[in-house]
Design a protein around this motif. Sequence first.
Motif, PDB file in Angstrom:
ATOM      1  N   ARG A 451      30.169  74.889  48.539  1.00 39.78           N
ATOM      2  CA  ARG A 451      30.659  76.179  48.218  1.00 39.78           C
ATOM      3  C   ARG A 451      31.110  76.828  49.721  1.00 39.78           C
ATOM      4  NH1 ARG A 451      25.136  77.477  47.416  1.00 39.78           N
ATOM      5  NH2 ARG A 451      24.267  79.045  49.103  1.00 39.78           N
ATOM      6  N   SER A 452      31.159  76.048  50.714  1.00 35.49           N
ATOM      7  CA  SER A 452      31.389  76.615  52.100  1.00 35.49           C
ATOM      8  C   SER A 452      32.818  77.012  52.239  1.00 35.49           C
ATOM      9  CB  SER A 452      30.956  75.591  53.280  1.00 35.49           C
ATOM     10  OG  SER A 452      31.835  74.451  52.922  1.00 35.49           O
ATOM     11  N   GLY A 453      33.671  76.585  51.303  1.00 35.62           N
ATOM     12  CA  GLY A 453      35.121  76.628  51.798  1.00 35.62           C
ATOM     13  C   GLY A 453      35.560  75.765  52.880  1.00 35.62           C
ATOM     14  N   LEU A 454      34.869  74.710  53.324  1.00 35.42           N
ATOM     15  CA  LEU A 454      35.168  73.835  54.227  1.00 35.42           C
ATOM     16  C   LEU A 454      35.992  72.654  53.488  1.00 35.42           C
ATOM     17  CD1 LEU A 454      32.151  74.156  56.823  1.00 35.42           C
ATOM     18  CD2 LEU A 454      34.464  74.938  57.153  1.00 35.42           C
ATOM     19  N   LEU A 455      35.732  72.301  52.561  1.00 38.30           N
ATOM     20  CA  LEU A 455      36.079  71.237  51.806  1.00 38.30           C
ATOM     21  C   LEU A 455      37.645  71.300  51.344  1.00 38.30           C
ATOM     22  CD1 LEU A 455      32.884  70.362  49.675  1.00 38.30           C
ATOM     23  CD2 LEU A 455      33.425  69.783  52.339  1.00 38.30           C
ATOM     24  N   PHE A 456      38.355  70.373  51.701  1.00 35.48           N
ATOM     25  CA  PHE A 456      40.020  70.218  51.390  1.00 35.48           C
ATOM     26  C   PHE A 456      40.393  69.071  51.043  1.00 35.48           C
ATOM     27  CE2 PHE A 456      39.341  74.122  53.938  1.00 35.48           C
ATOM     28  CZ  PHE A 456      40.214  74.873  53.532  1.00 35.48           C
ATOM     29  N   GLN A 505      36.161  59.265  50.159  1.00 37.30           N
ATOM     30  CA  GLN A 505      37.536  58.852  49.606  1.00 37.30           C
ATOM     31  C   GLN A 505      38.737  59.514  50.209  1.00 37.30           C
ATOM     32  OE1 GLN A 505      37.657  58.750  45.386  1.00 37.30           O
ATOM     33  NE2 GLN A 505      39.851  58.519  45.131  1.00 37.30           N
ATOM     34  N   GLN A 506      38.534  60.669  50.371  1.00 36.71           N
ATOM     35  CA  GLN A 506      39.536  61.576  50.918  1.00 36.71           C
ATOM     36  C   GLN A 506      39.896  61.151  52.421  1.00 36.71           C
ATOM     37  OE1 GLN A 506      37.730  65.535  50.209  1.00 36.71           O
ATOM     38  NE2 GLN A 506      38.811  66.156  48.227  1.00 36.71           N
ATOM     39  N   TRP A 507      38.839  60.963  53.245  1.00 34.09           N
ATOM     40  CA  TRP A 507      39.035  60.524  54.466  1.00 34.09           C
ATOM     41  C   TRP A 507      39.667  59.528  54.495  1.00 34.09           C
ATOM     42  CZ3 TRP A 507      39.318  63.655  58.454  1.00 34.09           C
ATOM     43  CH2 TRP A 507      39.460  62.977  59.614  1.00 34.09           C
ATOM     44  N   GLY A 519      51.958  54.051  62.030  1.00 36.55           N
ATOM     45  CA  GLY A 519      51.331  52.859  62.802  1.00 36.55           C
ATOM     46  C   GLY A 519      50.233  53.301  63.734  1.00 36.55           C
ATOM     47  N   HIS A 520      49.718  54.501  63.628  1.00 39.88           N
ATOM     48  CA  HIS A 520      48.719  54.965  64.501  1.00 39.88           C
ATOM     49  C   HIS A 520      47.441  55.422  63.893  1.00 39.88           C
ATOM     50  CE1 HIS A 520      51.116  54.418  68.057  1.00 39.88           C
ATOM     51  NE2 HIS A 520      51.993  55.155  67.513  1.00 39.88           N
ATOM     52  N   MET A 521      46.143  55.362  64.353  1.00 38.31           N
ATOM     53  CA  MET A 521      45.006  55.950  64.131  1.00 38.31           C
ATOM     54  C   MET A 521      45.051  57.114  65.270  1.00 38.31           C
ATOM     55  SD  MET A 521      43.608  54.621  61.545  1.00 38.31           S
ATOM     56  CE  MET A 521      41.760  55.174  61.593  1.00 38.31           C
ATOM     57  N   LEU A 522      44.731  58.423  64.632  1.00 36.31           N
ATOM     58  CA  LEU A 522      44.732  59.582  65.322  1.00 36.31           C
ATOM     59  C   LEU A 522      43.370  60.287  65.798  1.00 36.31           C
ATOM     60  CD1 LEU A 522      47.465  61.580  63.268  1.00 36.31           C
ATOM     61  CD2 LEU A 522      47.841  59.861  65.088  1.00 36.31           C
ATOM     62  N   GLU A 523      43.333  60.850  66.924  1.00 37.15           N
ATOM     63  CA  GLU A 523      42.054  61.566  67.146  1.00 37.15           C
ATOM     64  C   GLU A 523      41.542  62.749  66.366  1.00 37.15           C
ATOM     65  OE1 GLU A 523      40.702  64.482  71.028  1.00 37.15           O
ATOM     66  OE2 GLU A 523      42.921  64.559  70.338  1.00 37.15           O
ATOM     67  N   LYS A 524      42.511  63.368  65.302  1.00 34.72           N
ATOM     68  CA  LYS A 524      42.073  64.311  64.482  1.00 34.72           C
ATOM     69  C   LYS A 524      43.204  64.586  63.505  1.00 34.72           C
ATOM     70  CE  LYS A 524      43.906  67.967  67.647  1.00 34.72           C
ATOM     71  NZ  LYS A 524      43.726  66.927  68.933  1.00 34.72           N
ATOM     72  N   TYR A 525      42.768  64.870  62.236  1.00 34.41           N
ATOM     73  CA  TYR A 525      43.567  65.156  61.289  1.00 34.41           C
ATOM     74  C   TYR A 525      43.603  66.558  60.528  1.00 34.41           C
ATOM     75  CZ  TYR A 525      43.671  60.161  61.455  1.00 34.41           C
ATOM     76  OH  TYR A 525      43.857  58.845  61.838  1.00 34.41           O
ATOM     77  N   ASP A 526      44.687  66.940  59.722  1.00 42.17           N
ATOM     78  CA  ASP A 526      44.522  67.928  59.129  1.00 42.17           C
ATOM     79  C   ASP A 526      44.024  67.970  57.791  1.00 42.17           C
ATOM     80  OD1 ASP A 526      45.447  70.332  57.464  1.00 42.17           O
ATOM     81  OD2 ASP A 526      47.492  70.682  58.500  1.00 42.17           O
ATOM     82  N   ALA A 527      42.954  68.875  57.492  1.00 44.08           N
ATOM     83  CA  ALA A 527      42.039  68.561  56.517  1.00 44.08           C
ATOM     84  C   ALA A 527      42.695  69.124  55.230  1.00 44.08           C
ATOM     85  CB  ALA A 527      40.640  69.513  56.529  1.00 44.08           C
ATOM     86  N   THR A 528      43.863  69.852  55.357  1.00 44.15           N
ATOM     87  CA  THR A 528      44.515  70.684  53.918  1.00 44.15           C
ATOM     88  C   THR A 528      45.300  69.810  53.249  1.00 44.15           C
ATOM     89  OG1 THR A 528      46.156  71.481  55.013  1.00 44.15           O
ATOM     90  CG2 THR A 528      44.208  72.895  55.264  1.00 44.15           C
ATOM     91  N   ILE A 529      45.908  68.587  53.815  1.00 48.50           N
ATOM     92  CA  ILE A 529      46.798  67.759  53.177  1.00 48.50           C
ATOM     93  C   ILE A 529      46.692  66.428  53.445  1.00 48.50           C
ATOM     94  CG2 ILE A 529      48.503  68.214  54.999  1.00 48.50           C
ATOM     95  CD1 ILE A 529      50.769  67.849  52.855  1.00 48.50           C
ATOM     96  N   CYS A 530      46.740  65.645  52.449  1.00 45.53           N
ATOM     97  CA  CYS A 530      46.428  64.062  52.591  1.00 45.53           C
ATOM     98  C   CYS A 530      47.796  63.575  53.526  1.00 45.53           C
ATOM     99  CB  CYS A 530      46.529  63.290  51.214  1.00 45.53           C
ATOM    100  SG  CYS A 530      46.331  61.591  51.645  1.00 45.53           S
ATOM    101  N   GLY A 531      47.531  63.010  54.519  1.00 51.02           N
ATOM    102  CA  GLY A 531      48.351  62.382  55.591  1.00 51.02           C
ATOM    103  C   GLY A 531      48.729  63.515  56.478  1.00 51.02           C
TER     104      GLY A 531
END
Length: 576
Positions: A451-456, A505-507, A519-531
């Motif tokens: 319920r933290s609101g952190l899960l996207f 699964q989401q990650w 073609g890259h693995m990134l240092e960080k991602y956007d939690a709000t949208i897949c990709g």
Amino acid sequence: MASGWLCKGSGPPSSPPVSRLIAFLQQVQQAALSTLGDSSSFDPKTYVDLPLRFSLHRTSCAFRSLPRSSDGIIPPETFKNFVNDYFFEAGSDLIDHIPVDYVAEPADFLPHVKDQGLRTWALKVHAIWLELARQVAPSVEHEPDRHTLLPLPNPVIVPGSRFREVYYWDTYWIIRGLLVSKMFQTAKGMVENLLHLVKVYGFVLNGARVYYENRSQPPLLSAMVREVYVATNDTELLQEALPILIKEHKYWTSGPKQVTVLDGTGRKHFLCRYYAKWNAPRPESFTIDMQVAKEVNVNKQETLYHDIASAAESGWDFGSRWLRDGENLSTMFTSSILPVDLNAYMFQMERNIAYIAAVLGNQSIATKFRKAAKARQLAINSIMWDDEAGQWFDYALDPEQCEAHLNKVVYVWDEKFQRKITSASNFIPLWTSIFKSGDSKIEKVVNAIARSGLLFPAGVATSLRETGQQWDFPNAWPPLQHMIIEGLFFSGSTEGRRLARTIAQQWIQTNYVVFTETGHMLEKYDATICGGTGGGGEYKLQTGFGWSNGVVLSLLSDFELSLGDPITYSGLSLVR
């Protein structure tokens, strides 16, 4: 310019030539910014990573003799020619290396991954180790006054892009990935490199550069040692590591890094904080830090520089959790905060040292560190735990709550100084098993995460504040995902395991989609949208990327997955 504390009291300080080298490279960095003029594409770290072609004296004389305009600006072409003539390319003092234990498809590699598309991707991620493998060039050791890079005994896996050297906490997740890739010798060599730094400096540096001698990073070396031992049964590594880990523990529990807090009953607790030995602009971000410091009174600038470097020591550089007003870097007060995650890592360190000592048959050390871990556990849960919220909060040290006891400063606990902000760091103690299996508080933590609101849709956001800093919303960082997933899974909670499966699964999905598209693995991602890709902070989004690769390979090792199409996953189940 403030001089800074270069490793004062914590290890061998840089020699005068190296100190002069750093000061000179900062001048080159400032000249580059004023000459080239485009701050949006300017990375100050590049200029303190440049190896010198000639002596510092010859190079600095040539720099001083460059023509300048009336306002001190060097003509762009003149400056570019100077850099080309007097420096080698940044990163050229690390040479490409082929790990001796790398094979294109290791035996028994991810046996639970049956889906051919997913397996093909996993092998591509595995192959990135070749792109990130380096060996420190011999010239670094032979001509130390021409390099900011530090010599290391073994080959390395670097994070990627601008991060051309070894970094402390990145290495934990790199090692987790290397173990999945069956690259045991490389993983052990990485651990031995960090053990070497503790031997020399008394702690693991933030990164293997002389300008990082003023601070460490989240202390995960004991966890690396334990992971490699579990995978290899290498007791010689444990024998080498034990006294060195005890030395690192002393660094984190000595001097200003350890603080005494009295709880509501008057019981004394010892907790740690990030506290860099530095009070000047960081050399690798000299021009950026000076710009931030312009916002405060000159008498407070050294304190701000110290807190900026201390935030860099946390690995969270930067985010709202270190800011008094939650928005502006000029309000940073990192060294006045007892962080939840740091103390969870210390609890884990103490348990790991006890475990290693027990394996080696040293019961006195094992007993000592079991007691230390138990005391740390009590301290974390007494000072930081909020039972109603079901999570732990950072604790702010307020001078008005400070008393003198036996000539030592102690702080008196008050609930109002718990920093009750929503942050992924609030849940890291679950990863370190701060509660025993079956403890009713575990379900409170699981529910608090839910319920933290952190899960996207694409993972766990770092915080709910959108400040433009990279350790805030909407960024999702690989190590935070991994710690929260493992914490939930190993909590023993049925709901925790379900939630761990969902986040895993989401990650995996968002990493797969980004890789497929870029073609890259990134240092960080956007939690709000897949990709979605991450952003913010003081440098551009980096590719590579060491800890991202390690987390993906670890999750693929721990979970069974199948791909329906590039966007949809099905058939998720846990391997262990």
